[in-house]
Design a protein around this motif. Structure first.
Motif, PDB file in Angstrom:
ATOM      1  N   TRP A 132       7.402  11.387  63.301  1.00  0.00           N
ATOM      2  CA  TRP A 132       7.558   9.877  64.245  1.00  0.00           C
ATOM      3  C   TRP A 132       8.888   9.793  64.761  1.00  0.00           C
ATOM      4  CZ3 TRP A 132      11.511   6.269  62.631  1.00  0.00           C
ATOM      5  CH2 TRP A 132      11.438   5.140  63.082  1.00  0.00           C
ATOM      6  N   MET A 136       9.219   9.395  68.805  1.00  0.00           N
ATOM      7  CA  MET A 136      10.035   8.026  69.326  1.00  0.00           C
ATOM      8  C   MET A 136      10.963   8.316  70.470  1.00  0.00           C
ATOM      9  SD  MET A 136       8.935   5.238  67.930  1.00  0.00           S
ATOM     10  CE  MET A 136       9.880   3.946  68.788  1.00  0.00           C
ATOM     11  N   GLY A 177      17.593  -1.919  65.390  1.00  0.00           N
ATOM     12  CA  GLY A 177      16.161  -1.360  65.686  1.00  0.00           C
ATOM     13  C   GLY A 177      15.019  -2.470  66.002  1.00  0.00           C
ATOM     14  N   GLY A 178      15.499  -3.158  66.968  1.00  0.00           N
ATOM     15  CA  GLY A 178      14.647  -4.648  67.129  1.00  0.00           C
ATOM     16  C   GLY A 178      13.462  -4.562  68.041  1.00  0.00           C
ATOM     17  N   ASP A 200      18.186  -0.857  70.416  1.00  0.00           N
ATOM     18  CA  ASP A 200      17.427   0.126  70.187  1.00  0.00           C
ATOM     19  C   ASP A 200      17.306   1.312  70.985  1.00  0.00           C
ATOM     20  OD1 ASP A 200      14.941   1.418  69.501  1.00  0.00           O
ATOM     21  OD2 ASP A 200      14.150  -0.496  68.365  1.00  0.00           O
ATOM     22  N   VAL A 204      13.083   2.926  73.958  1.00  0.00           N
ATOM     23  CA  VAL A 204      12.382   1.974  73.692  1.00  0.00           C
ATOM     24  C   VAL A 204      12.965   0.312  74.619  1.00  0.00           C
ATOM     25  CG1 VAL A 204      12.139  -0.014  71.643  1.00  0.00           C
ATOM     26  CG2 VAL A 204      12.027   2.090  71.202  1.00  0.00           C
ATOM     27  N   GLY A 226      20.887   2.173  72.638  1.00  0.00           N
ATOM     28  CA  GLY A 226      22.056   2.941  71.526  1.00  0.00           C
ATOM     29  C   GLY A 226      21.452   3.474  70.716  1.00  0.00           C
ATOM     30  N   ASP A 227      22.345   4.055  69.708  1.00  0.00           N
ATOM     31  CA  ASP A 227      22.084   4.606  68.552  1.00  0.00           C
ATOM     32  C   ASP A 227      22.890   3.901  67.406  1.00  0.00           C
ATOM     33  OD1 ASP A 227      21.966   6.259  66.156  1.00  0.00           O
ATOM     34  OD2 ASP A 227      22.765   8.319  67.126  1.00  0.00           O
ATOM     35  N   PHE A 229      23.230   4.769  64.629  1.00  0.00           N
ATOM     36  CA  PHE A 229      24.213   5.415  63.650  1.00  0.00           C
ATOM     37  C   PHE A 229      25.555   5.716  64.158  1.00  0.00           C
ATOM     38  CE2 PHE A 229      19.896   6.246  61.930  1.00  0.00           C
ATOM     39  CZ  PHE A 229      20.190   5.847  60.519  1.00  0.00           C
ATOM     40  N   ASN A 243      12.126  -3.738  58.982  1.00  0.00           N
ATOM     41  CA  ASN A 243      11.426  -2.892  58.934  1.00  0.00           C
ATOM     42  C   ASN A 243      12.147  -1.423  59.360  1.00  0.00           C
ATOM     43  OD1 ASN A 243       8.514  -3.891  58.196  1.00  0.00           O
ATOM     44  ND2 ASN A 243       8.831  -5.046  59.922  1.00  0.00           N
ATOM     45  N   ASP A 247      12.407   3.329  57.173  1.00  0.00           N
ATOM     46  CA  ASP A 247      12.380   4.649  57.590  1.00  0.00           C
ATOM     47  C   ASP A 247      13.591   5.956  57.167  1.00  0.00           C
ATOM     48  OD1 ASP A 247      10.439   3.771  59.032  1.00  0.00           O
ATOM     49  OD2 ASP A 247      11.913   2.948  60.643  1.00  0.00           O
TER      50      ASP A 247
HETATM   51  C1  LIG Z   1       9.760   0.759  62.249  1.00  0.00           C
HETATM   52  S1  LIG Z   1      10.399   0.258  63.707  1.00  0.00           S
HETATM   53  C2  LIG Z   1      10.634  -1.501  63.370  1.00  0.00           C
HETATM   54  C3  LIG Z   1      11.049  -2.206  64.728  1.00  0.00           C
HETATM   55  C4  LIG Z   1      11.288  -3.830  64.370  1.00  0.00           C
HETATM   56  N1  LIG Z   1      12.369  -4.092  63.939  1.00  0.00           N
HETATM   57  C5  LIG Z   1       9.903  -4.485  63.532  1.00  0.00           C
HETATM   58  O1  LIG Z   1      10.525  -5.165  62.556  1.00  0.00           O
HETATM   59  O2  LIG Z   1       8.802  -4.294  63.775  1.00  0.00           O
HETATM   60  C6  LIG Z   1      12.025   0.916  63.590  1.00  0.00           C
HETATM   61  C7  LIG Z   1      12.768   0.750  64.832  1.00  0.00           C
HETATM   62  O3  LIG Z   1      14.079   1.349  64.717  1.00  0.00           O
HETATM   63  C8  LIG Z   1      14.439   2.081  66.067  1.00  0.00           C
HETATM   64  N2  LIG Z   1      15.277   3.174  65.810  1.00  0.00           N
HETATM   65  C9  LIG Z   1      14.972   4.476  65.150  1.00  0.00           C
HETATM   66  N3  LIG Z   1      16.135   5.130  65.333  1.00  0.00           N
HETATM   67  C10 LIG Z   1      16.947   4.544  65.809  1.00  0.00           C
HETATM   68  C11 LIG Z   1      18.489   4.650  66.246  1.00  0.00           C
HETATM   69  N4  LIG Z   1      18.971   5.706  65.818  1.00  0.00           N
HETATM   70  N5  LIG Z   1      19.225   3.714  66.842  1.00  0.00           N
HETATM   71  C12 LIG Z   1      18.584   2.568  67.148  1.00  0.00           C
HETATM   72  N6  LIG Z   1      17.181   2.228  66.722  1.00  0.00           N
HETATM   73  C13 LIG Z   1      16.608   3.205  66.094  1.00  0.00           C
HETATM   74  C14 LIG Z   1      13.126   2.531  66.502  1.00  0.00           C
HETATM   75  O4  LIG Z   1      12.914   2.745  67.835  1.00  0.00           O
HETATM   76  C15 LIG Z   1      12.149   1.289  66.133  1.00  0.00           C
HETATM   77  O5  LIG Z   1      12.246   0.364  67.140  1.00  0.00           O
END
Ligand SMILES: C[S@@+](CC[C@H](N)C(=O)[O-])C[C@H]1O[C@@H](n2cnc3c(N)ncnc32)[C@H](O)[C@@H]1O
Length: 338
Positions: A132, A136, A177-178, A200, A204, A226-227, A229, A243, A247
């Motif tokens: 996954w 992404m 991660g919105g 995000d 995305v 952005g990231d 982390f 959510n 992960d």
């Molecule tokens: C499972 S989805 C949840 C999305 C939303 N918050 C929800 O509740 O439906 C996880 C989200 O985390 C984002 N994500 C994953 N790694 C990330 C990172 N390093 N920095 C920012 N966002 C990240 C993904 O792109 C995804 O949109």
């Protein structure tokens, strides 16, 4: 199960991976025969016994407890229930291991065996080898995935907003991660005077911007590519992770909690919106099934409130508590001391 609402449809989809895991642990590992004579077994002991990954053992025990096939003992270990002994162990008169084995060569069951053995996430789908997280970074996959998150958020986000309206004072909300921004949009709509930003991945955020604009909220909800982390932006008094934590493993959740603690002002609030396990990690079933999917697809799983308190309290957060929202979802709220 009768479908009465959107959560039932999402729950049905979430459950597919769990059934595959059940078939795998019965057919490949003969789990109940091997546990039948033991008084008590922990996740660590199960991992050693079956030569499987400990996270996978932990998620498996929660799922089997939710099914009533093992029972949790006061110290958190498990023992096999009468039902499992009667129908799923060697020597049983009605031995349904034979029936279960008929499904053991399905791709999902084979994938579950692999995840149990390696602890590594399975490929997201059979045609592409990537998991996954790697998928992404691809724009077309990210768009499809974000549409799924948006659809689920359509019924979850109003309930989240209702709970936060009664329990949290917010001015500016960072939705980490919105995704599409559905939660940020619901929150600013429900909480007058607030604004928000969605953080995000670059793959995305075009979808996030379009989705926020379609809701007419671009003036109140910003988008940051952005990231999460790396350092989190300052200037927000509420950090929402919806959510997201399912992960990741505890080490990565600790990193996020520390980053939030550093960026939030005194009195700032961290909100983890997710499906959470009950405190004894014996269910509920819907949450345990979702945890199996997260175990299969990511390095994470669903967490209980005590597990999250064990991460958040050492970081410095206080008042860690859970509030239910809707359809098996809840928030774990924690505060940075004022
Ligand atoms: C499972 S989805 C949840 C999305 C939303 N918050 C929800 O509740 O439906 C996880 C989200 O985390 C984002 N994500 C994953 N790694 C990330 C990172 N390093 N920095 C920012 N966002 C990240 C993904 O792109 C995804 O949109």
């Amino acid at each position: 199960m009768t479908i009465l609402g959107p959560g039932d449809i999402v729950g049905l989809v979430n459950s597919t991976h769990a059934t595959d895991l059940f078939v795998a642990v019965v057919s490949e590992f003969d789990i109940f025969t091997r546990l039948a004579d033991r008084e008590a077994t922990t996740a660590r002991q199960l991992a050693d016994l079956l030569e499987i990954d400990e996270r996978a053992a932990d998620v498996t025990l929660t799922y089997l407890a939710a099914l009533g096939l093992v029972e949790r003992l006061p110290d958190g270990a498990v023992r096999v229930t009468q039902a499992a002994g009667q129908y799923l162990t060697a020597g049983a008169e009605i031995d349904l291991r034979h029936y279960t084995r008929m499904s053991s060569d399905r791709p999902g069951s084979r994938a579950a065996v692999e995840v149990l053995r390696t602890g590594q996430p399975a490929a997201w789908d059979v045609d592409e080898g990537d998991d996954w997280l790697n998928r992404m970074s691809q724009n077309d996959f990210a768009e499809t995935f974000t549409a799924g998150m948006n659809a689920r958020g359509t019924y979850l986000s109003p309930a989240l907003a209702d709970v936060l309206r009664g329990s949290v004072t917010a001015n500016r909300i960072l939705d980490v991660g919105g995704s599409s921004g559905i939660y940020a949009c619901s929150l600013v709509s429900a909480l007058p005077g607030t604004s928000a930003a969605v953080l995000d991945l670059p793959s995305v955020v075009d979808t996030s911007r379009a989705s926020i604009a379609a809701r007419g909220l671009s003036d109140r909800v910003d988008v940051i590519a952005g990231d999460m982390f790396t350092e989190l932006p300052r200037g927000f008094d509420v950090h929402l992770y919806s959510n997201v934590w399912h992960d990741w493993d505890p080490a990565n959740i600790t990193k996020l909690a520390k980053a939030s603690f550093a960026a939030l002002p005194p009195g700032g609030v961290l909100v983890d919106h997710d499906m959470h396990l009950n405190d004894t990690k014996s269910g509920p079933l819907r949450e345990a099934e979702f945890s199996v999917w997260m175990m299969m697809a990511t390095v994470g799983k669903c967490y209980s409130t005590p597990e999250l308190a064990d991460i958040l309290t050492p970081v410095g957060f206080e008042d860690v508590h859970l509030r239910p929202t809707t359809a098996g979802y809840s928030v774990v709220i924690a505060r940075k001391p004022a």
